[in-house]
Design a protein around this motif. Structure first.
Motif, PDB file in Angstrom:
ATOM      1  N   TRP A   8       0.837  -1.198   0.000  1.00  0.00           N
ATOM      2  CA  TRP A   8       0.000   0.000   0.000  1.00  0.00           C
ATOM      3  C   TRP A   8       0.875   1.252   0.000  1.00  0.00           C
ATOM      4  N   LEU A   9       1.910   1.252   0.838  1.00  0.00           N
ATOM      5  CA  LEU A   9       2.807   2.405   0.907  1.00  0.00           C
ATOM      6  C   LEU A   9       3.484   2.646  -0.448  1.00  0.00           C
ATOM      7  N   ALA A  10       3.963   1.575  -1.074  1.00  0.00           N
ATOM      8  CA  ALA A  10       4.622   1.709  -2.377  1.00  0.00           C
ATOM      9  C   ALA A  10       3.638   2.221  -3.431  1.00  0.00           C
ATOM     10  N   GLY A  14       4.158   5.715  -5.254  1.00  0.00           N
ATOM     11  CA  GLY A  14       4.244   5.728  -6.708  1.00  0.00           C
ATOM     12  C   GLY A  14       3.298   6.723  -7.355  1.00  0.00           C
ATOM     13  N   GLN A  15       2.175   7.008  -6.700  1.00  0.00           N
ATOM     14  CA  GLN A  15       1.233   8.002  -7.206  1.00  0.00           C
ATOM     15  C   GLN A  15       1.725   9.426  -6.954  1.00  0.00           C
ATOM     16  N   CYS A  16       2.624   9.575  -5.993  1.00  0.00           N
ATOM     17  CA  CYS A  16       3.065  10.903  -5.561  1.00  0.00           C
ATOM     18  C   CYS A  16       4.414  11.322  -6.125  1.00  0.00           C
ATOM     19  N   ARG A  21      12.797   8.197  -8.531  1.00  0.00           N
ATOM     20  CA  ARG A  21      11.832   7.104  -8.577  1.00  0.00           C
ATOM     21  C   ARG A  21      11.149   6.895  -7.227  1.00  0.00           C
ATOM     22  N   PRO A  22       9.905   6.433  -7.257  1.00  0.00           N
ATOM     23  CA  PRO A  22       9.222   6.122  -5.996  1.00  0.00           C
ATOM     24  C   PRO A  22       9.882   4.923  -5.314  1.00  0.00           C
ATOM     25  N   TRP A  23       9.694   4.838  -4.021  1.00  0.00           N
ATOM     26  CA  TRP A  23      10.265   3.730  -3.263  1.00  0.00           C
ATOM     27  C   TRP A  23       9.489   2.454  -3.563  1.00  0.00           C
ATOM     28  N   THR A  60       9.797  10.327   4.554  1.00  0.00           N
ATOM     29  CA  THR A  60       8.951  10.684   3.418  1.00  0.00           C
ATOM     30  C   THR A  60       7.540  10.978   3.898  1.00  0.00           C
ATOM     31  N   ILE A  61       6.899  11.870   3.182  1.00  0.00           N
ATOM     32  CA  ILE A  61       5.474  12.148   3.348  1.00  0.00           C
ATOM     33  C   ILE A  61       4.857  12.069   1.959  1.00  0.00           C
TER      34      ILE A  61
END
Length: 140
Positions: A8-10, A14-16, A21-23, A60-61
């Protein structure tokens, strides 16, 4: 997926974030196993931090783009600070790209002050270099 789940966090991250690159899910899973890390979340975002002895860091936020500017980031930041203070932190640090105007406004409104700069730390998609600002705030 549920809040607090690495997948869920990833997904939210990824949307933000696109650049850098997203984590990834495995990166979140590793962080969540660390007892020094703390997670606060809402259905549309989360804040992840780490406390070591008396210092804390906001790692991260992330708040979903369509739900921003409604106070979620501010609430997540305040909740993260409260949790890190309860873990013994006296001061909190974070890093933000100098061109991230929205994040800078959030942090300045929460009384963060610049305490350092990493010149050219981030790279923009066009290859330009962007400073990474280190912000800090004492916790009560």
């Amino acid at each position: 997926m549920t809040p607090g789940d690495a997948r869920w966090l990833a997904h939210i991250h990824g949307q933000c974030f696109t650049h850098p690159r997203p984590w990834r899910e495995n990166e979140f899973a590793t962080l969540l196993k660390n007892p020094a890390c703390s997670l606060v979340y809402r259905q549309n975002g989360f804040a992840l931090g780490r406390t070591i002895i008396d210092e804390a860091e906001i790692l991260t936020i992330a708040v979903l783009p369509g739900t921003r500017r409604a106070g979620t980031g501010q609430a997540l930041l305040q909740n993260a600070e409260t949790r890190m203070a309860a873990m013994g932190a006296k001061k909190v640090f974070l890093e933000v790209a100098a061109n991230n105007i929205a994040a800078l406004a959030l942090y300045q409104a929460a009384d963060y002050r610049e305490s350092g700069c990493r010149r050219g730390y981030y790279s923009a998609p066009n290859g330009d270099r962007i400073d990474g600002l280190i912000l800090s705030k004492p916790l009560n």
